[in-house]
Motif scaffolding. Structure first.
Motif, mmCIF file in Angstrom:
data_model
loop_
_atom_site.group_PDB
_atom_site.id
_atom_site.type_symbol
_atom_site.label_atom_id
_atom_site.label_comp_id
_atom_site.label_asym_id
_atom_site.label_seq_id
_atom_site.Cartn_x
_atom_site.Cartn_y
_atom_site.Cartn_z
ATOM 1 N N ARG A 159 -1.946 2.443 5.312
ATOM 2 C CA ARG A 159 -1.418 2.029 6.877
ATOM 3 C C ARG A 159 -2.207 1.307 7.202
ATOM 4 O O ARG A 159 -1.971 0.230 8.145
ATOM 5 C CB ARG A 159 -1.194 3.533 7.685
ATOM 6 C CG ARG A 159 -0.223 4.188 6.840
ATOM 7 C CD ARG A 159 1.139 4.575 8.469
ATOM 8 N NE ARG A 159 0.653 4.094 9.336
ATOM 9 C CZ ARG A 159 1.227 4.226 10.448
ATOM 10 N NH1 ARG A 159 -0.349 5.182 11.326
ATOM 11 N NH2 ARG A 159 2.048 4.174 11.496
ATOM 12 N N GLY A 160 -4.021 1.374 7.285
ATOM 13 C CA GLY A 160 -4.342 0.559 8.401
ATOM 14 C C GLY A 160 -5.223 -0.575 7.174
ATOM 15 O O GLY A 160 -5.654 -1.759 8.044
ATOM 16 N N ASN A 161 -4.350 -1.385 6.172
ATOM 17 C CA ASN A 161 -4.072 -2.623 6.097
ATOM 18 C C ASN A 161 -3.483 -3.476 6.694
ATOM 19 O O ASN A 161 -2.303 -4.097 5.678
ATOM 20 C CB ASN A 161 -4.397 -2.892 4.147
ATOM 21 C CG ASN A 161 -4.800 -1.807 4.059
ATOM 22 O OD1 ASN A 161 -6.086 -1.561 3.589
ATOM 23 N ND2 ASN A 161 -4.917 -1.217 2.445
ATOM 24 N N VAL A 162 -3.340 -4.162 7.689
ATOM 25 C CA VAL A 162 -2.932 -4.844 8.672
ATOM 26 C C VAL A 162 -2.830 -6.469 8.371
ATOM 27 O O VAL A 162 -3.888 -6.736 7.958
ATOM 28 C CB VAL A 162 -2.602 -4.012 9.972
ATOM 29 C CG1 VAL A 162 -2.186 -3.041 10.015
ATOM 30 C CG2 VAL A 162 -3.573 -4.472 9.951
ATOM 31 N N ALA A 163 -2.210 -6.845 9.035
ATOM 32 C CA ALA A 163 -2.358 -8.270 8.433
ATOM 33 C C ALA A 163 -2.966 -9.158 9.428
ATOM 34 O O ALA A 163 -3.233 -7.900 10.585
ATOM 35 C CB ALA A 163 -0.875 -9.152 7.710
ATOM 36 N N ARG A 164 -3.212 -10.168 9.990
ATOM 37 C CA ARG A 164 -4.053 -10.726 10.356
ATOM 38 C C ARG A 164 -3.223 -11.255 12.200
ATOM 39 O O ARG A 164 -2.039 -10.960 11.810
ATOM 40 C CB ARG A 164 -4.796 -11.866 10.132
ATOM 41 C CG ARG A 164 -4.089 -13.283 9.884
ATOM 42 C CD ARG A 164 -4.159 -14.432 9.403
ATOM 43 N NE ARG A 164 -5.483 -15.570 10.572
ATOM 44 C CZ ARG A 164 -5.156 -16.298 10.224
ATOM 45 N NH1 ARG A 164 -5.971 -16.764 9.603
ATOM 46 N NH2 ARG A 164 -6.313 -16.903 11.403
ATOM 47 N N GLY A 165 -3.617 -10.937 12.977
ATOM 48 C CA GLY A 165 -3.027 -10.777 14.444
ATOM 49 C C GLY A 165 -1.816 -9.942 14.013
ATOM 50 O O GLY A 165 -1.270 -9.697 15.702
ATOM 51 N N GLN A 166 -2.043 -8.484 14.067
ATOM 52 C CA GLN A 166 -1.704 -7.428 14.266
ATOM 53 C C GLN A 166 -2.226 -6.954 15.420
ATOM 54 O O GLN A 166 -0.942 -5.508 15.743
ATOM 55 C CB GLN A 166 -1.115 -6.486 13.186
ATOM 56 C CG GLN A 166 -0.318 -7.466 11.631
ATOM 57 C CD GLN A 166 1.049 -7.580 12.908
ATOM 58 O OE1 GLN A 166 2.438 -7.192 13.547
ATOM 59 N NE2 GLN A 166 1.649 -9.719 12.332
ATOM 60 N N VAL A 167 -3.511 -6.538 15.022
ATOM 61 C CA VAL A 167 -4.061 -5.914 16.317
ATOM 62 C C VAL A 167 -4.018 -6.625 17.141
ATOM 63 O O VAL A 167 -4.719 -7.277 17.576
ATOM 64 C CB VAL A 167 -5.261 -5.046 15.563
ATOM 65 C CG1 VAL A 167 -5.769 -4.952 16.516
ATOM 66 C CG2 VAL A 167 -5.343 -4.651 14.331
#
Length: 655
Positions: A403-411
């Motif tokens: 779940r931690g493999n998030v795309a850019r701009g998501q955090v």
């Protein structure tokens, strides 16, 4: 491969029912009603169902024994790996003092109706150092820098030579070094840099890091290539430091003129700079997909061996730091706090060793056992906390997973309140997150552990040991070093876990595993390789490729929807983890041919294969420059350590 375990009883529900009916016919011939609706048959089926459940439980016994054997040889489930990335903290306004972002500050993705937020914590302290413009200089290609500060205060100066040539540079001296910070340069420029496209200027921004000029990531450039008044926002690299240039000590950054690409035009005259000002507006810190738990209280010790306690949060990320246990006991009126450390096993410990064992997956904490020896005596392995002592875990990190493999701009949610910070964002994807190992995978790993005995000899040994120490590595490939005269060399290629994208797109920066992962694998394998074996651990080489497709949509399908399907199919075909002919990633060294792409497109329901379909391949790294297209080829050959990287595929779909 694990040998299939036979069933202790291979009968199933229907077999039991049929056997019972045959016995009824033999022993009770007067019972003639054998219909399904008969109450007697209903009783037979009910008992058969219960016996079938007992047989199922009985057949699980070999699996349980197998798991216990794995525990005896020290096999444990691998804990999840935490994704790593970076987050930029933007200030609400420039501050006169240093703004400190402490280690452990939490940021997260937004909460939705169906998903909980993914929480990241900073793994380092970030100092957002204020700065201002102190000096200015210019340098012609191959010449020494010339200070221009006085000219800047008067009528300005031309930042490049006459005529401008590649290597000319504008130097800006900041009042202080600003490593990992975002700096805004406000520039008053005249429209004199004639000849360029303002959106594609042949310039790069760099910062001096003590040994070399390191590229700065450009957030935005409102100056149109130094042709009009505007702001340039730069992300200064980590190693930025003050140094002496043009006889002035400052934190130097520069704008350097580079040779234009096919899509760029060159300057015919130099831009003219009238005024420059600078200030710090943010900073970037490394993050990890984990939450910090501090000073967690467990139950009190009862003083017996082999005590077990469970942490409140799990799994535990042991790779993010050791777990320390505080044993608080009372001596008279005083409390005594002792630090106990975690160990992998109790073998070799004496009764005074203040250690414990921690299962990272289950979060279970265990103290040493008492074992009866062959001579009839007993031996205590590891000390036991005294009865009544309070157990407190000083701190640990929990989290990890895919779940931690998030795309850019998501955090973009700040969970820890920090003064002067207005917003946060991850400018690059977080990569490296992996779920915990499954029991089936551990069963396969057990025989390999017995065979290798802790020594890396074969290709499979190197790959398995690498996965063991680095679960954040999604794909590991071992091959020999092909350099001349490098006999006995082993090259290990590592691909990290990647964020999911609906179209399968991958940014080139996502493909490079963290340096910390490569160093961890190298150190672990260095202890297990044979003497004389040279070891190289690195990411694969990538050949950039652009695929141009022209197709037609079948009646009833929208061309724009078919175009998205074609793009997704092409990106997934060349994906390093889920691409290739068997869905396990594009094979290393496998050449790319146009007919393979056409075969994948033929499986799409929206593509009309009865009409013309053209597939063209264009290498996207002509002359060694990534992103620059070369001539069309029918076959793209890859080296034995190379993979293909998709770059701006072009798809045209007609009705």
């Amino acid at each position: 491969m694990v040998l299939p375990a036979p069933d202790l009883d291979d009968r199933h529900f229907q077999d039991l029912v049929d056997d019972a009916k045959r016995l009824v016919q033999q022993r009770c011939p007067q019972w003639s009603d054998h219909n399904v609706s008969d109450p007697g048959v209903t009783l037979i089926e009910a008992y058969a169902q219960m016996v079938d459940q007992l047989i199922y439980r009985l057949n699980r016994v070999p699996d349980r024994h197998y798991v216990k054997f794995l525990e005896l040889i020290g096999v444990q489930l691998r804990p999840p790996a935490a994704a790593r990335g970076s987050v930029t903290f933007w200030l609400s306004a420039p501050q006169p003092q240093t703004v400190v972002i402490r280690e452990g500050s939490e940021v997260a993705t937004p909460r939705t109706d169906i998903e909980t937020p993914v929480v990241f914590t900073t793994s380092e302290r970030l100092d957002v150092v204020p700065c201002s413009q102190a000096f200015a200089a210019s340098v012609a290609s191959g010449e020494q820098p010339i200070e221009r500060t006085e000219a800047l205060d008067a009528r300005g100066f031309d930042c490049f030579g006459d005529p401008p040539v590649a290597g000319d540079a504008l130097l800006v001296g900041l009042s202080d070094a600003v490593p990992c910070c975002a700096v805004t340069l406000r520039m008053d420029c005249q429209v004199s840099g004639v000849g360029i496209d303002p959106g594609k200027a042949p310039i790069v921004w760099e910062a001096w890091t003590g040994a070399s000029w390191t590229p700065c990531e450009l957030e935005r450039d409102d100056t149109g290539g130094l042709n009009k008044t505007g702001s340039v926002v730069l992300h200064v690299p980590r190693g930025h430091q003050t140094s002496v240039l043009a006889r002035k000590r400052a934190g130097w950054v520069r704008c350097r003129l580079v040779p234009p690409t096919d899509e760029q035009q060159e300057y015919r005259t130099s831009p003219h700079i009238n005024k420059i000002s600078a200030f710090t507006i943010g900073g970037t810190a490394d993050t990890v997909h984990a939450e910090v738990v501090e000073n967690e209280e467990l139950d009190r010790s009862d003083g017996t061996p082999s005590q077990r306690f469970r942490l409140h949060r799990r799994p535990v990320l042991l790779s993010e730091g050791p777990v320390v246990l505080d044993v608080v006991s009372r001596v008279g009126d005083d409390e005594v706090v002792e630090e106990w450390t975690a160990v992998d096993a109790f073998a070799g410990l004496d009764a005074g060793s203040k250690n414990f064992r921690l299962d990272a997956v289950t979060g279970e904490l265990e103290f040493g056992p008492v074992v009866r020896e062959a001579d009839g005596g007993v031996r205590q392995y590891g000390a036991i906390p005294p009865a009544g002592a309070r157990l407190r875990v000083a701190g640990y990190r929990t989290g990890g997973g895919r779940r931690g493999n998030v795309a850019r701009g998501q955090v973009r949610v700040l969970k820890t309140s920090t003064p002067y910070v207005s917003s946060v964002v991850n400018r690059a994807p977080a990569v490296g997150g992996a779920d915990a190992e499954s029991l089936d995978d551990a069963k396969v790993r057990g025989p390999m552990l017995l065979r290798s005995r802790g020594r890396a000899v074969t290709r499979e040994d190197f790959e398995e040991f690498a996965r063991e120490v680095a679960p954040d590595a999604a794909r590991v490939y071992c091959t020999e070093v092909a350099d001349a005269g490098a006999s006995g060399g082993v090259r290990l290629l590592v691909v990290p876990h990647l964020p999911e994208d609906p179209l399968g797109r991958i940014d080139r920066r996502e493909l490079d595993p963290p340096l910390e992962t490569l160093a961890r694998i190298t150190a672990y394998l260095d202890e297990r390789r044979l003497i004389g074996t040279r070891l190289i651990v690195e990411p694969p080489g990538y050949r950039w490729l652009t695929v141009v497709v022209s197709a037609h949509a079948r009646p009833g399908f929208r061309p724009d929807a078919v175009r998205d399907d074609v793009l997704s199919a092409v990106h997934h075909l060349f994906h390093p983890l889920v691409g290739g002919p068997d869905g396990t990633g594009w094979p290393f060294g496998r050449s790319v041919q146009a007919h393979e792409v056409a075969a994948v497109l033929a499986r799409l329901s929206g593509v009309d294969m009865s009409r013309e379909l053209t597939v063209q391949l264009f290498p996207a790294e002509a002359g060694g420059v990534a992103g620059q297209h070369g001539p069309r080829v029918d076959r793209l050959d890859l080296g034995p350590t190379q993979l293909v990287h998709s770059y701006q595929h072009q798809v045209r779909v007609q009705a």
